[in-house]
Design a protein around this motif. Structure first.
Motif, PDB file in Angstrom:
ATOM      1  N   LYS A 156      99.325   7.249  96.029  1.00 45.51           N
ATOM      2  CA  LYS A 156      98.293   6.897  95.041  1.00 45.51           C
ATOM      3  C   LYS A 156      97.971   5.403  95.053  1.00 45.51           C
ATOM      4  CE  LYS A 156      98.296  11.165  93.496  1.00 45.51           C
ATOM      5  NZ  LYS A 156      99.406  11.717  94.259  1.00 45.51           N
ATOM      6  N   GLU A 157      98.538   4.669  95.987  1.00 45.49           N
ATOM      7  CA  GLU A 157      98.245   3.245  96.085  1.00 45.49           C
ATOM      8  C   GLU A 157      96.860   3.038  96.681  1.00 45.49           C
ATOM      9  OE1 GLU A 157     100.163  -0.857  97.936  1.00 45.49           O
ATOM     10  OE2 GLU A 157     100.898   1.085  98.597  1.00 45.49           O
ATOM     11  N   VAL A 158      96.130   2.086  96.119  1.00 49.65           N
ATOM     12  CA  VAL A 158      94.806   1.717  96.620  1.00 49.65           C
ATOM     13  C   VAL A 158      94.861   0.272  97.099  1.00 49.65           C
ATOM     14  CG1 VAL A 158      92.352   1.465  96.080  1.00 49.65           C
ATOM     15  CG2 VAL A 158      93.696   3.285  94.987  1.00 49.65           C
ATOM     16  N   VAL A 159      94.435   0.029  98.337  1.00 51.12           N
ATOM     17  CA  VAL A 159      94.463  -1.302  98.936  1.00 51.12           C
ATOM     18  C   VAL A 159      93.067  -1.618  99.446  1.00 51.12           C
ATOM     19  CG1 VAL A 159      95.501  -2.747 100.742  1.00 51.12           C
ATOM     20  CG2 VAL A 159      96.877  -0.998  99.603  1.00 51.12           C
ATOM     21  N   SER A 160      92.698  -2.887  99.400  1.00 49.09           N
ATOM     22  CA  SER A 160      91.377  -3.266  99.910  1.00 49.09           C
ATOM     23  C   SER A 160      91.461  -4.549 100.725  1.00 49.09           C
ATOM     24  CB  SER A 160      90.383  -3.443  98.761  1.00 49.09           C
ATOM     25  OG  SER A 160      90.774  -4.508  97.924  1.00 49.09           O
ATOM     26  N   ASP A 161      90.578  -4.656 101.709  1.00 53.30           N
ATOM     27  CA  ASP A 161      90.415  -5.866 102.513  1.00 53.30           C
ATOM     28  C   ASP A 161      88.946  -6.266 102.489  1.00 53.30           C
ATOM     29  OD1 ASP A 161      93.028  -6.358 103.537  1.00 53.30           O
ATOM     30  OD2 ASP A 161      92.787  -4.681 104.926  1.00 53.30           O
ATOM     31  N   THR A 162      88.687  -7.553 102.373  1.00 52.00           N
ATOM     32  CA  THR A 162      87.322  -8.073 102.435  1.00 52.00           C
ATOM     33  C   THR A 162      87.116  -8.783 103.764  1.00 52.00           C
ATOM     34  OG1 THR A 162      87.273  -8.370 100.035  1.00 52.00           O
ATOM     35  CG2 THR A 162      85.631  -9.567 101.322  1.00 52.00           C
ATOM     36  N   ILE A 163      85.994  -8.495 104.423  1.00 49.45           N
ATOM     37  CA  ILE A 163      85.717  -9.098 105.729  1.00 49.45           C
ATOM     38  C   ILE A 163      84.365  -9.808 105.685  1.00 49.45           C
ATOM     39  CG2 ILE A 163      85.427  -8.706 108.200  1.00 49.45           C
ATOM     40  CD1 ILE A 163      86.947  -6.133 107.947  1.00 49.45           C
ATOM     41  N   ARG A 164      84.358 -11.034 106.148  1.00 49.08           N
ATOM     42  CA  ARG A 164      83.113 -11.775 106.377  1.00 49.08           C
ATOM     43  C   ARG A 164      82.915 -11.848 107.885  1.00 49.08           C
ATOM     44  NH1 ARG A 164      78.099 -13.150 104.573  1.00 49.08           N
ATOM     45  NH2 ARG A 164      77.457 -15.187 105.380  1.00 49.08           N
ATOM     46  N   LEU A 165      81.914 -11.119 108.402  1.00 51.72           N
ATOM     47  CA  LEU A 165      81.709 -11.000 109.842  1.00 51.72           C
ATOM     48  C   LEU A 165      81.054 -12.243 110.434  1.00 51.72           C
ATOM     49  CD1 LEU A 165      80.312  -7.348 109.940  1.00 51.72           C
ATOM     50  CD2 LEU A 165      82.651  -8.077 110.450  1.00 51.72           C
ATOM     51  N   VAL A 218      91.915  -6.374 111.226  1.00 57.98           N
ATOM     52  CA  VAL A 218      92.153  -6.379 109.779  1.00 57.98           C
ATOM     53  C   VAL A 218      92.908  -5.121 109.365  1.00 57.98           C
ATOM     54  CG1 VAL A 218      91.053  -6.347 107.510  1.00 57.98           C
ATOM     55  CG2 VAL A 218      90.137  -7.820 109.322  1.00 57.98           C
ATOM     56  N   ILE A 219      92.462  -3.960 109.847  1.00 57.39           N
ATOM     57  CA  ILE A 219      93.153  -2.703 109.527  1.00 57.39           C
ATOM     58  C   ILE A 219      94.571  -2.727 110.088  1.00 57.39           C
ATOM     59  CG2 ILE A 219      93.133  -0.193 109.817  1.00 57.39           C
ATOM     60  CD1 ILE A 219      90.090  -0.342 110.052  1.00 57.39           C
ATOM     61  N   GLU A 220      94.710  -3.250 111.292  1.00 57.15           N
ATOM     62  CA  GLU A 220      96.027  -3.321 111.927  1.00 57.15           C
ATOM     63  C   GLU A 220      96.966  -4.229 111.141  1.00 57.15           C
ATOM     64  OE1 GLU A 220      97.750  -3.842 116.428  1.00 57.15           O
ATOM     65  OE2 GLU A 220      96.054  -5.086 115.825  1.00 57.15           O
ATOM     66  N   LYS A 221      96.460  -5.371 110.682  1.00 56.83           N
ATOM     67  CA  LYS A 221      97.291  -6.316 109.929  1.00 56.83           C
ATOM     68  C   LYS A 221      97.787  -5.682 108.629  1.00 56.83           C
ATOM     69  CE  LYS A 221      97.173 -11.004 107.944  1.00 56.83           C
ATOM     70  NZ  LYS A 221      97.361 -10.675 106.525  1.00 56.83           N
ATOM     71  N   THR A 222      96.895  -5.000 107.914  1.00 62.03           N
ATOM     72  CA  THR A 222      97.295  -4.349 106.665  1.00 62.03           C
ATOM     73  C   THR A 222      98.329  -3.260 106.927  1.00 62.03           C
ATOM     74  OG1 THR A 222      95.208  -4.820 105.549  1.00 62.03           O
ATOM     75  CG2 THR A 222      96.468  -2.935 104.739  1.00 62.03           C
ATOM     76  N   SER A 223      98.116  -2.455 107.964  1.00 63.29           N
ATOM     77  CA  SER A 223      99.057  -1.376 108.286  1.00 63.29           C
ATOM     78  C   SER A 223     100.400  -1.935 108.718  1.00 63.29           C
ATOM     79  CB  SER A 223      98.475  -0.487 109.392  1.00 63.29           C
ATOM     80  OG  SER A 223      97.279   0.127 108.962  1.00 63.29           O
ATOM     81  N   LEU A 224     100.374  -3.029 109.476  1.00 62.87           N
ATOM     82  CA  LEU A 224     101.619  -3.639 109.947  1.00 62.87           C
ATOM     83  C   LEU A 224     102.406  -4.224 108.778  1.00 62.87           C
ATOM     84  CD1 LEU A 224     103.166  -4.185 112.563  1.00 62.87           C
ATOM     85  CD2 LEU A 224     102.026  -6.404 112.695  1.00 62.87           C
ATOM     86  N   GLU A 225     101.702  -4.869 107.848  1.00 66.10           N
ATOM     87  CA  GLU A 225     102.379  -5.419 106.671  1.00 66.10           C
ATOM     88  C   GLU A 225     103.024  -4.312 105.853  1.00 66.10           C
ATOM     89  OE1 GLU A 225      99.332  -7.590 104.673  1.00 66.10           O
ATOM     90  OE2 GLU A 225      99.574  -9.394 105.906  1.00 66.10           O
TER      91      GLU A 225
END
Length: 339
Positions: A156-165, A218-225
């Motif tokens: 039930k955890e919700v995580v978000s990342d913001t990206i400026r391309l 970005v997705i990889e960094k969050t998953s790795l953390e």
């Protein structure tokens, strides 16, 4: 061992926990309501020393509890053979713990609170990461150069990342990437997400959509953390307060606990046991032979387990620590129920 010796041992342990001074037979008979003469206490203290439950650190001093003595005392506490004596409770409002959509942050905040109310070092083992898997992922298109990635896990955890391309992208491209992400990454744990990002997503779309060069890391960094997130430690500086006899070695101990992660094996065992107390040598770490660890297991609705606990001296106030742990666990359980 007879009831009188057990009563004397428990009185010595509580006196030593309160004063941190060796306990003598005369002071025990005068300053407590134990109801035995100094001579009787002195004889029984000698027997308790022979049995390995007390130690005499100087010839002329009183006795202090051994780790075996603490174990007998804690077992009696946990089996309700002796009452808890938590003393005046420090009142605090659990609502002051900042809540978050990220379960890791909730546990981190609870761990900080636990250190603050016990004045010891607190620790937490985050839920079993291999049992936490991705249930939903969506890249939200805000503008040609602004994206938000939303992850929702079975915990039930919700995580978000913001990206400026660096380069612009259109919404149709993001929709296509979203479709592939939800086809290939759902119901995978963090390590599997990382693996499939490269083999199933990047390899398929990289030539047509260079924006993946900015999204995938970005997705990889969050998953790795998430995959590497294991133990939280708070209040390490308190070691200087409660371990003053070894003050010259305290910084080395703190560095060891932070860098070597030696507590992972201890915290990972007995996950099905709600409350666990490790005293001295039971921890299995030479550097912590004069410490104790008390932990409690929490679990979410899907049965995914983690632990939160306290590291302190073997002369810690066990009844208060256990009481505080139960209260913190109620907060964590309440958060899980509200999800």
């Amino acid at each position: 061992m007879d009831d009188r010796k057990i009563k004397i041992l428990n009185s010595i342990i509580r006196s030593y926990i309160d004063s941190k001074e060796p306990v003598g037979s005369r002071s025990l008979s005068k300053n407590t309501d134990i109801g035995f003469s100094a001579a009787t206490i002195r004889n029984d203290m000698s027997d308790l020393e022979d049995l390995g439950y007390l130690e005499k650190i100087h010839t002329s001093s009183g006795r202090i509890p051994s780790n075996s003595g603490y174990r007998l005392y804690v077992d009696a506490l946990l089996s309700d053979r002796i009452p808890f004596d938590v003393g005046p409770r420090q009142l605090f409002d659990m609502r002051t713990i900042k809540e978050s959509n990220e379960f890791d942050n909730v546990i981190k905040n609870a761990t900080k609170m636990l250190s603050a109310i016990t004045n010891y070092t607190s620790l937490a083992l985050l839920p079993e990461m291999e049992k936490i898997y991705l249930k939903y992922i969506n890249i939200v298109f805000l503008s040609p150069k602004d994206l938000v990635i939303i992850y929702i896990y079975n915990s039930k955890e919700v995580v978000s990342d913001t990206i400026r391309l660096k380069n612009s992208v259109d919404k149709n491209t993001i929709d296509l990437i979203n479709s592939l992400l939800n086809t290939t990454l759902i119901d995978l744990n963090h390590n599997e997400v990382i693996e499939n990002l490269h083999s199933q997503v990047y390899e398929v779309l990289r030539e047509r959509h260079t924006v993946l060069n900015e999204i995938i890391p970005v997705i990889e960094k969050t998953s790795l953390e998430k995959a590497n997130a294991k133990i939280i430690l708070e209040g390490l500086g308190n070691i200087f307060v409660y371990n003053q006899d070894e003050i010259s070695n305290n910084q080395n101990l703190i560095n060891y606990l932070k860098d070597e992660n030696p507590l992972l094996d201890v915290l990972s065992e007995n996950m099905d046991t709600d409350l666990q107390v490790y005293i001295g040598e039971e921890i299995g770490i030479e550097e912590l032979e004069h410490f104790s660890i008390v932990t409690i297991t929490f679990r979410n609705k899907d049965g995914i387990k983690g632990k939160i606990g306290v590291l302190g001296p073997n002369s810690m106030k066990y009844d208060k620590v256990i009481s505080d742990l139960m209260l913190i666990n109620e907060y964590i359980s309440g958060y899980i129920e509200r999800r």
